[in-house]
Scaffold this active site. Sequence first.
Site, PDB file in Angstrom:
ATOM      1  N   SER A 184      69.979  25.285 -67.951  1.00  0.00           N
ATOM      2  CA  SER A 184      69.966  24.225 -68.966  1.00  0.00           C
ATOM      3  C   SER A 184      70.581  24.635 -70.301  1.00  0.00           C
ATOM      4  O   SER A 184      70.821  23.786 -71.145  1.00  0.00           O
ATOM      5  CB  SER A 184      68.539  23.732 -69.187  1.00  0.00           C
ATOM      6  OG  SER A 184      67.712  24.799 -69.581  1.00  0.00           O
ATOM      7  N   HIS A 212      67.927  20.194 -63.108  1.00  0.00           N
ATOM      8  CA  HIS A 212      69.098  19.615 -63.779  1.00  0.00           C
ATOM      9  C   HIS A 212      70.241  19.341 -62.800  1.00  0.00           C
ATOM     10  O   HIS A 212      71.387  19.145 -63.231  1.00  0.00           O
ATOM     11  CB  HIS A 212      69.576  20.536 -64.908  1.00  0.00           C
ATOM     12  CG  HIS A 212      68.569  20.657 -66.004  1.00  0.00           C
ATOM     13  ND1 HIS A 212      68.484  19.742 -67.028  1.00  0.00           N
ATOM     14  CD2 HIS A 212      67.573  21.560 -66.208  1.00  0.00           C
ATOM     15  CE1 HIS A 212      67.486  20.099 -67.831  1.00  0.00           C
ATOM     16  NE2 HIS A 212      66.910  21.188 -67.353  1.00  0.00           N
ATOM     17  N   LYS A 243      63.833  13.679 -65.541  1.00  0.00           N
ATOM     18  CA  LYS A 243      65.121  13.868 -66.227  1.00  0.00           C
ATOM     19  C   LYS A 243      66.086  12.762 -65.767  1.00  0.00           C
ATOM     20  O   LYS A 243      66.020  11.661 -66.294  1.00  0.00           O
ATOM     21  CB  LYS A 243      65.635  15.287 -65.982  1.00  0.00           C
ATOM     22  CG  LYS A 243      64.627  16.325 -66.527  1.00  0.00           C
ATOM     23  CD  LYS A 243      65.118  17.734 -66.407  1.00  0.00           C
ATOM     24  CE  LYS A 243      64.011  18.751 -66.574  1.00  0.00           C
ATOM     25  NZ  LYS A 243      63.253  18.705 -67.815  1.00  0.00           N
TER      26      LYS A 243
END
Length: 394
Positions: A184, A212, A243
Amino acid sequence: MTQAQAKSLFAEKLAAEKGKGTYRELIRLEGANSAVVSIGGRNMINLCSNNYLGLIDHPALKKAAAEALEKYGVGAGSARNIIGNTRLYEELEQLIAEFKNEEAAVVSQSGYNCNLGAIPAIMGEGDLIFSDELNHASIIDGMRQSRAEKKIYRHLDMSSLEEALKERRGSCRRAMIVTDTVFSMDGDIAPLPDMVGLARKYEAMVYADDAHGTGILGRGGRGTVDHFGLTGQVDFTLGTLSKAIPAVGAYLSGSSEMRDWVVRNARPILFSTSLPPAALGAAAAAIRLLMESTQLVDRLWENTIYFKEKLRELGFSTGRSKTPIVPVILGAEEKAVRFSQELQKKGVLASSITFPVVPRGQARVRCIVTAGHTEDQLDQCLDAFRTIGQELGV
Ligand SMILES: Cc1ncc(COP(=O)(O)O)c(C=O)c1O
């Protein structure tokens, strides 16, 4: 200790942080965390959010959340193993398994909780975990909790991993390689095919934290394992529901035996109340949208390619990024902090990331591109980067 003494203890600690310059004011949003956010009555373009697909205020997700809330109420009322297991939970797990092309999935309350619970449910004393030096804090905490030994290898360095496996594999009962898939701070991607190859050679398991990568990489956002064509070859894949899928929660996908074990043995699932129904409803609606169309994922990548190309044309370095996480490497800490402040003055929110989160001399402003940004908004950000870059001599 009296209350007054405790109060002054924290006052001292806070003053020390302020003295070191590490005290961060919290940003206060006055609406959804979408491409443009309202802060103190001012609209700003948001390059800080993990709302990769721009789904946070999507009508279909809000409707599904409202329906779940209406039917099941505002909370779960219990941990999963007592009576916090609803039909919504099981339907969501089946949907995730279908989406990921895996046998099964187990949902937990967050990505942090998932690592904290699943890693100790899988590994224990006498086992050894091989971990990338830049893995996320929740993996580090999960490893600590597991009581397994750990061996850290150099970031993305497969010869360092192999050296560690060669040296240590013989001395442990079970071995597992654990990695973030997309890191990240840099937006770089772990070489999963090489890791799977090494895992086979040295009889280790692979645990991939795709926080992610889910909703971003792979066909229609199926994640990094799909991106590399490795479906069925990674033992445990974590995906977040917080997310790209923008509610709250996470899942671990893999075999049905793994699911049945983790749901009964991960301590955060056993000892903490399960997720609110609205979050489960919204997460399922997001996955259904991804299964229906690749439009949002395509849009995310168009925006990412556009923004990165333009930044590079302006002469900025975006480091090792291969994803919508775009670090603009500025070097000195003060420069990154000042750059981020100047961006804010021009209506653009992008975090400065400095030591110790990244090595000294690699301070950066980190931008996260989303499918929700318009080209005009990205152009405004690029204009701000150009002007500030000239002003600060970057
Ligand atoms: C790699 C990784 N794993 C886990 C998490 C935690 O996820 P959550 O926010 O759902 O707790 C994050 C969050 O940033 C992350 O980057």
